[in-house]
Each structure stands twice: as C-alpha cells, then as structure tokens.
Design an enzyme around this catalytic site. Structure first.
Site, mmCIF file in Angstrom:
data_model
loop_
_atom_site.group_PDB
_atom_site.id
_atom_site.type_symbol
_atom_site.label_atom_id
_atom_site.label_comp_id
_atom_site.label_asym_id
_atom_site.label_seq_id
_atom_site.Cartn_x
_atom_site.Cartn_y
_atom_site.Cartn_z
ATOM 1 N N SER A 306 -0.862 -1.166 -6.162
ATOM 2 C CA SER A 306 -1.722 -1.532 -5.043
ATOM 3 C C SER A 306 -3.108 -0.959 -5.237
ATOM 4 O O SER A 306 -3.286 0.080 -5.892
ATOM 5 C CB SER A 306 -1.144 -1.002 -3.730
ATOM 6 O OG SER A 306 -1.272 0.407 -3.657
ATOM 7 N N ASP A 307 -4.109 -1.637 -4.669
ATOM 8 C CA ASP A 307 -5.392 -0.979 -4.508
ATOM 9 C C ASP A 307 -5.197 0.142 -3.498
ATOM 10 O O ASP A 307 -4.195 0.193 -2.779
ATOM 11 C CB ASP A 307 -6.452 -1.977 -4.047
ATOM 12 C CG ASP A 307 -7.869 -1.550 -4.413
ATOM 13 O OD1 ASP A 307 -8.087 -0.348 -4.655
ATOM 14 O OD2 ASP A 307 -8.759 -2.421 -4.449
ATOM 15 N N TRP A 308 -6.168 1.036 -3.420
ATOM 16 C CA TRP A 308 -6.027 2.251 -2.620
ATOM 17 C C TRP A 308 -6.018 1.904 -1.119
ATOM 18 O O TRP A 308 -7.000 1.428 -0.569
ATOM 19 C CB TRP A 308 -7.144 3.217 -2.960
ATOM 20 C CG TRP A 308 -6.860 4.111 -4.133
ATOM 21 C CD1 TRP A 308 -7.013 5.463 -4.143
ATOM 22 C CD2 TRP A 308 -6.342 3.772 -5.425
ATOM 23 N NE1 TRP A 308 -6.633 5.975 -5.378
ATOM 24 C CE2 TRP A 308 -6.217 4.969 -6.174
ATOM 25 C CE3 TRP A 308 -5.954 2.562 -6.025
ATOM 26 C CZ2 TRP A 308 -5.734 4.990 -7.487
ATOM 27 C CZ3 TRP A 308 -5.481 2.579 -7.331
ATOM 28 C CH2 TRP A 308 -5.375 3.782 -8.039
ATOM 29 N N ALA A 310 -4.126 -0.528 0.085
ATOM 30 C CA ALA A 310 -3.933 -1.968 0.244
ATOM 31 C C ALA A 310 -2.483 -2.318 0.558
ATOM 32 O O ALA A 310 -2.168 -3.488 0.787
ATOM 33 C CB ALA A 310 -4.368 -2.706 -1.016
#
Length: 911
Positions: A306-308, A310
């Site tokens: 995941s993005d941070w 997200a």
C-alpha cells in the site's frame, strides 16, 4: 531540420494490396466474437461508476520464467515460518517505527533483517552523502534506453549502499493525464509506450543493482487534489472519502495499464497501490485492479504494497490482493493497524485463508531473492528521521539514544551520469540563425532567480517544498537531499571566465530597472532562466496544493522574458519545469533566438545546461509532452473543487485514451511544440523505409486452470494464548506494530467493533476459494499473454547526418490503428542514434502484436481490427516524412491468427 527522400519500398514478401474495406473483410460471420459489444459505446467514464468484484486473489506461480529460482528459495524460507512471522513480513512496523520510511517486521529467529522501504524515484530520501538524479520526466526526454537503464542502476546502487531493500520507484502513476498534475515530473510522460520503456529499463537497472524496484502508483492516480480525504480536510475541503478516478475498461488497458504491463514483464518485484479510488473502490482494496488486472491478467509474481495510509480495510484488502501494508498503522503514530494483530486473528478465524497469508509471504520473499538478496544483508546505515549521528532508534517514541547514522557515502562516480543525463535530456525548442551553440561570446548576461541558489541552501525547504532559486527537483516524497546543487549562474560564470567573456548576472526577477540597464547594452547575449514547480499534495507552495494552479511560469517568469527580449535582440530562454508551460505570448518573438526546456535535472543542473549551451553536448532530446497554445487546448484539467457533496469527488475520465498529443490530433489543434519534438545543432535526412514480415505464428488465447492454492509450513495452533505478546522476551515499544495479541479475548484484541461476524456475512463470493481457477485469455505470463509480444514486423530506415557537426538523432515510429475511435497516431518505437557528420545510420525497431492491438471489453482479450494500418517514421509526432500501409503483410498475419480473425466491432451495431 529534416528532409525525406521518396525511396520507400516494401520487401517482396510483404508486397500487395492494402487491407480490404471494413464492409468486405472476407471474414466469416462466425469468426466474430459472440455477443461482442461496440467498444465505442463503452468508452468514456461515468460518475459513480462501480468496480466489479474479482475473487479469489490469484496465487503465485513458482514456475514462471525468471522466477523459478527465487520461488524455490522463497519456499524453503517460508516453509520454516510461524503464522506470526508471516504476518510480520506483511505488516509495517508503524510510522517512525524504525529507520526507514517504511519497514516490515524482522524474523530474528532465522537471522532475517527487517525489510527497508525507502523513497525516492530520484535518489535515497532523507539521508546524506547520496546523489540527486534527474527526474523520470527529464530522463524520458532523452529517448535513450541506455540512459534510462544507467540511471536506474546508479540509483539502485545508492539505495543498496544505504541498506535499502525496496526503492519506491519508478513511477507511471500519474501517467500525466493533466499537464498541471503535481507529480507528473516523477513519471515518464503521458505516452504509455514511452512510459513503459522508461519503467522497464529503470526497473532492470534498479534490480540488477540488488534492490527491489517498486512500480507505483497503481493506478489512476492523476492529481493531488482530494487523493486523501484527511489531507483535503486539512486544506479546508469538506469531504469524507478520497477522489474516485472513473475509467472505462478500454482506456484502462490501452492507456493507464500499458506501462505497468511493461513493468511486470521486466520482472518488477513490487507494485504500490495508490491513494485514490478507481470506479469508487479504493485502489488498495479494489479486487478488479489487484486480483484481475495486475495479478491475473498481467501475471504479476511480486507483492503489492500500500501507499502510506492508503489501506482502508483489513480482511477486505487482504482478499482483494494487497500483500503488504505500509507504514503499518491505520493513522501515523496511532499504534493501531488493520493488519498485525488483526491479520493474525483473521487467519485464525478463517476469514483470511491460510493459503492467502502464505501467498503474501511467498510473493515478498520471491521478490527478495529474485534480486540477489540473501539472509546476510548488511544493516541499514541511515535514519530517515534525523541526520544526526546519534538519536532514537524509534523516532515516534524517543529515548534509547544510540548511533543511527553512519553517513555512508554512496555517490560513487554518479555525478558524471547525472550531468550527462541532464544535458542529453535538454530539449532545444527554438534556435534561430544558429544562435546556439555559443562560442566565446563577448558579453554574457544571465537573468532570473532560476539561475541562482536558494538563499536557505539547496535543502533549505523541507522535502523541497518551495520555489527558491533554480529548480533542480520538485517537492514531496519523491525528493531527496542534495549533496550540492550546481546552479546555472555558477557554471556559466566558470565557462565565461575560461573564455575571457564579460559575465554579469541579476538573480531577481523583479529588478526591472537593473535588468533593463544590463541587457540593453551592445554585443550581449542574455540568457533568461525561468521555472514552474509542482509536487505532492501534502505540501502547498504559494497556494499550489501539489498540482499547479495554472500553466504559466512562476515568479512572473513570462513578464521577465518579455521585458528582457524587448531590450535584447539575442535573448535565450531556459525553462526548468515539471511539465509544459504556456509560451504562446512570447515564443515567436524575433528577439528570442533560442528556447530550451531543461526539465528537472538534479544536482548537476548548471553543468548540464552549460554543456548544451556551449555545444559540448549536441542536443537531441525530445519533449515528452505537448506544448499547447492554451490551457484549454489539452482537453483535460485538475478537479479543483469537490463535486459530490461530502462524498468522494468524482473525476470522470471522459476523454478516454485521448490525452496529450492524441487529443491535439483528434481535435486538429496545432501545438506550439508537438510531442517528440526537439532540434539539433546539425541536420538529418530520412529515407529508405523498409518493412519486413516476421511471419509470426498464431495467437492463442490462454486456456486451462491454475494449480490449487498451495500452503507452506506446518498446521498452526488455534489456541489464542499461543499468540500473546511474549512478555519478558523483549520490551514492548509503544506505537510499534506487532503480530501478537494482547489478550485471549479476540474481539478486544482486534479493537474492531464488528469483530465476530462470520465470513458468509461480509465476504464476497469465492473470496476464500483456493481451488484451481480458470486462466484468463489475455493472461498466461508476466505482462500478459506472451504472444502479445511476438514480433510481427521489423521496420528499418536510413538516417543521414547532412550537417557539419557530429550529433545524435531520435527517429520515432508511429502507427495508425485505423479505426474511427482510435488516436490518429500512437508511438510504437524509437531509438537514439549517434551519427557523425556526413554519415548514415540505420534505425531499426520491431512492431509487436500488442502494438497493433485494441482491447475488447466484452471478450476481455486483445484483437487486431481490420481497419487499414499505416506506419510512420520521423523525428516527431507531427514531422513524419516516411510512411507506409502495412497492406498485404498484415493480411497474411490476419490469416494466420485466431485473435486477428475478427472484424472491428466498434461500429458493428450501426452497420
């Protein structure tokens, strides 16, 4: 300047009539896909569009080419792991939990060091003694595969030297749908073919250096506004959900997914899912995106992180294909996690099947071993949260002061690589009467803030969140700390002193009277430096919340150019920018003798532009985007105001696949400078176009089923007391994310008010099904069906340097797919050739089956329409002196291909 010779011919084996007309294809009706819909009726986007479910999450395939050895090692390792160790692999330790911007838990029992995830796509972020490279957009302008690879390898080497496991790059999301997009500079431009080459070459370089590359951001992440609802609320917007990018299936495949297919085919180890929603489902829990498109159709064998922040769900994201959560906590420094303890519980209660957690662990470890990493990696030698030598290991907590930075110098000889790329990425847009290159001019005047330093130092603004001095980098998490920044003022002054020139500079855009007094003198060449900046959405610079508010130059740059050129008849303009700017008001002034776009060049900025201005490097770069006459001429724009009440803003990609030059071509808009345009100090001539049939075999849609989902390791205990935190073994760190339980009360341990529902109550059908699954027709290997990459034709042309200087040229191959709903032209090949004066070189490129294909959203496979196909070769998208219909060659291929034995169904319903 380019001329063409009408010496165009086709090899005898490919000679013959062009394709038959659509109304007389000669294809029997039963060859048409049954029930095929008209793709034209499905193109475009719809507000509040939904994303269809796709389950189960495809499990890895240990037998995939180039992954076999990695998966054998991964199996040996994962088979030894306990459930909690597997969970530890998948879950970040929390923001500021350890040394890197993201770390997954270690496995001390087996001597496995924590995985270190670190930005950025231009250099190692938040450390020292590292290099800052040219942006992805800039290196794309070189149109040079070798330089793309060299940059990737050098960046990977520096990350490796710092102890990084995963470099968070390269970027092809955003692709560049809108020219104002804040992070466009991190990627490779709005053409999917060029972006795909950029992704593949960079990934190969990074991973050859022994670091896992992370292709990001998957997918539809095309603006900063509203990418996260919490961030938007901080700017005063009253929304509760992140923006939804609404994208139809054809556009997804033919535009946004294309470069990610190249990334997967190149063997990328990880993919980062993005903040936004796609068709109103968050990208990191969107089963259509992760399970169907990425893991099944594209055959991705690595892991999805995941993005941070997200990640928005626990079990749902695991079943939808997410393999690693970063940084691990639900909200920075909260100590809460969707995974960690909750993932342990989910496996124990059966809502996440054992094969899924095993698949997560196997994917992570296969990516690890694939790039040559071992169980004996050197320690991480930096700390993202301080540059001090001593500090807390856990920045979120403080205390436990010890050495956290070793200040390891990883730069090597990369300055020369960066300088070379910066020069070879500089696009010469205008050069009247050979104003350039300069040769010991009498008097050089350099004007503009963009020529000088940031008065607070090159790293004076956190994450480069300002526009002070020369623009060497955009802002945000894609940034890194400069070891130094060579300004144009300093480099040009050194050159002028060596030449014996008079040199003076004014580094204030608003010093009108002083500038006029300087540039109005005789025998002067005035070089004006201007810029336009942008970056990531958590930083606002002068009211630009990541995305640019407009396409004008910053700090009154346009007025500066007009003022200088009104006084000086030899004005040269240098633009540093994160994308196109509007130049219509001044570019054609007779007093402006040259214009150069120098992009976002990194630490060697001044040296790079000096090399070009003085002819040490003969420019050959090409603009990786279109320069339009107006903002409106692009046909797309940022959604700056929420349009769905307090819910998710809806951004409908109604333009479909018509972005940048495709939009200009469709609407017959004349650009100022077209995509792929760039001048040289010499001239070239194109001739002798030759197309050779490759006699590719039949295309066969993939059939069959997978093996059942494998499970590795011993059966685990279901006694919750076996998973309690081992008090006394090591101290419990506040805010650190663990896989352990703190109580045998499952609901209390989960902190989930809905805990206790059965799988049948909330899981989608088939989400936990580990039985053999059907293979997709368009799938079958990394990058999709391997026969999509069969060579159908080889195209060659002769390129002669007709000037007096040695130089480089970038011939480009474009294809017309021929259909009424196709772009007029699409880029499908290029090369950068070094050609001495008077000499001739051969441009050669292959046309793959994929290059001539369209996506059928009903059949869910690629096909080649029966519309006539034409190829074009030339130095830019609107200067194509050589062309040829594929003709009989394509008919022969159609006759040998099941995939191709279909008529174009775009207008079938209206015939």
């Amino acid at each position: 300047m380019v001329s063409s010779i009408a010496a165009i011919f086709l090899l005898a084996s490919c000679a013959g009539a062009s394709l038959p007309a659509r109304q007389d294809t000669g294809i029997p009706p039963d060859a048409v896909y049954p029930g095929a819909a008209d793709p034209a009726t499905q193109a475009g986007a719809k507000t509040l569009e939904s994303s269809p479910p796709f389950y189960p999450s495809p499990w890895m395939n240990p037998g995939v080419l180039d992954w076999e050895d990695a998966y054998a090692k991964a199996k040996d390792f994962v088979s030894q792991l306990t459930l909690m160790e597997k969970v530890n692999l998948t879950t970040g330790t929390g923001w500021e939990g350890e040394q890197c911007v993201g770390q997954a838990g270690a496995i001390p029992r087996l001597g496995f060091r924590s995985l270190c995830m670190q930005d950025s796509p231009v250099g190692v972020r938040d450390t020292d003694f590292n290099s800052v490279f040219s942006s992805g957009q800039s290196v794309a302008a070189t149109f040079d595969r070798g330089l793309l690879y060299a940059r990737g390898y050098a960046m990977g080497s520096e990350h490796k030297g710092k102890g990084v496991t995963v470099q968070l790059g390269p970027v092809s999301g955003p692709l560049g749908r809108t020219p104002e997009g804040g992070r466009n500079w991190e990627g490779f431009g709005p053409d999917p073919y060029l972006a795909g080459v950029g992704m593949a070459q960079t990934i190969k370089g990074i991973q050859d250096a022994g670091v896992i590359a992370c292709a990001k951001h998957f997918i539809g992440y095309e603006q900063e506004h509203f990418r996260q609802s919490g961030e938007a609320q901080g700017f005063g917007y009253n929304i509760t959900e992140s923006i939804s990018s609404n994208i139809d299936d054809v556009t997804m495949h033919e535009l946004y997914l294309w470069p990610f297919a190249d990334a997967v085919r190149a063997g990328v180890g990880s993919v980062m899912c993005s903040y936004n929603q796609v068709n109103n489902s968050y990208a990191c829990q969107n089963s259509k995106l992760l399970n169907n498109l990425l893991k099944d159709e594209l055959g991705f064998q690595g892991f999805v992180m995941s993005d941070w922040e997200a990640q928005h769900t626990g079990v749902a994201s695991a079943l939808a294909g997410l393999d690693m959560t970063m940084p691990g906590d639900t909200v920075f420094n909260s100590g809460d996690s969707f995974w960690g303890t909750n993932l342990t519980l989910a496996v124990l209660n059966g809502t996440v099947p054992e094969w899924r957690i095993d698949d997560m662990a196997m994917r992570i470890m296969a990516a690890y071993f694939k790039v040559g990493l071992t169980l004996d990696e050197p320690p991480i030698n930096f700390n993202s949260f301080t540059l001090e030598t001593y500090g807390p290991v856990h920045a979120s907590v403080g205390g436990d002061i010890q050495q956290v930075n070793w200040h390891v110098d990883v730069r090597g000889d990369h300055a020369s690589v960066i300088r070379n790329i910066g020069a070879r990425a500089t696009v010469l847009l205008k050069n009247v009467n050979n104003a350039l290159p300069l040769s010991k001019p009498k008097f050089v005047a350099v004007i503009g803030e963009d020529a000088g330093p940031n008065k607070f130092g090159p790293n004076g603004c956190s994450d480069r969140g300002c526009d002070n001095g020369t623009l060497g980098m955009g802002w945000g998490s894609g940034s890194a700390n400069f070891p130094y920044l060579v300004t144009p003022d300093s480099a040009l002054q050194s050159q002028a002193l060596a030449d014996g020139s008079v040199y003076q500079s004014i580094l204030d855009n608003h010093a009108a009277s002083e500038i006029e007094a300087l540039v109005s003198q005789d025998n002067i060449v005035a070089i004006v430096f201007v810029n336009a900046d942008s970056g990531e959405g958590y930083i606002s610079v002068d009211g630009n919340e990541g995305d640019r508010n407009n396409l004008t130059l910053w700090n009154s740059g346009d007025d500066l150019i007009k003022n200088v050129s009104a006084q000086c008849n030899n004005t040269i303009v240098v633009i540093h920018s994160t994308g196109p700017t509007l130049v219509a008001d001044w570019y054609d002034s007779p007093n402006i003798t040259a214009i150069l776009w120098a992009g976002v060049p990194g630490q060697e900025s001044g040296n790079s532009i000096t090399d070009v201005l003085y002819g040490k490097v003969n420019p050959a770069a090409r603009t990786p985007f279109t320069w339009g006459p107006t903002r409106e001429s692009y046909g797309t724009d940022i959604l700056y105001t929420p349009n769905n009440g307090h819910g998710a803003p809806q951004e409908d990609f109604v333009e479909g696949k018509f972005i940048d030059y495709r939009y200009f071509d469709k609407h017959n808009i004349t650009p100022i400078y077209e995509f792929g345009f760039g001048l040289s100090y010499t001239t070239f001539e194109y001739s002798n176009l030759v197309v050779t049939c490759a006699n590719a075999g039949k295309y066969t849609p993939t059939t069959g089923t997978t093996a059942p989902a494998p499970v590795f390791g011993n059966n685990f205990s279901t006694n919750l007391s076996d998973y309690l935190f081992p008090n006394g073994s090591f101290p419990h760190i506040w805010q650190f994310i663990y896989p352990y339980l703190n109580t045998t009360d499952a609901k209390a341990a989960s902190a989930d008010p809905y805990y206790g529902k059965t799988a049948a109550e909330f899981l989608p059908p088939n989400a936990t099904d580990g039985s053999p699954q059907p293979l997709l027709p368009a799938g079958g290997a990394p990058g999709g069906n391997p026969e999509l990459y069969d060579v159908l034709y080889t195209v060659t042309a002769s390129i002669k340097n007709t000037g007096k200087l040695n130089g480089e040229e970038v011939p480009q191959l474009y294809v017309s797919l021929g259909g009424p709903d196709d772009p007029k032209l699409v880029l499908r090949g290029f090369d950068r050739l070094s050609i001495d004066a008077g000499q001739t070189a051969t441009f050669s490129t292959d046309i793959l089956r994929r290059d001539l294909s369209n996506w059928d959203p009903v059949k869910q496979d690629w096909f080649i329409s029966s519309y006539p196909k034409t190829i074009y070769v030339g130095p830019s998208s609107r200067n194509l002196p050589l062309s040829m219909p594929l003709g009989q060659a394509l008919n022969q291929t159609l006759g040998n291909s099941t995939l191709h034995n279909v008529i174009d169904r775009r207008h079938k319903l209206s015939r």
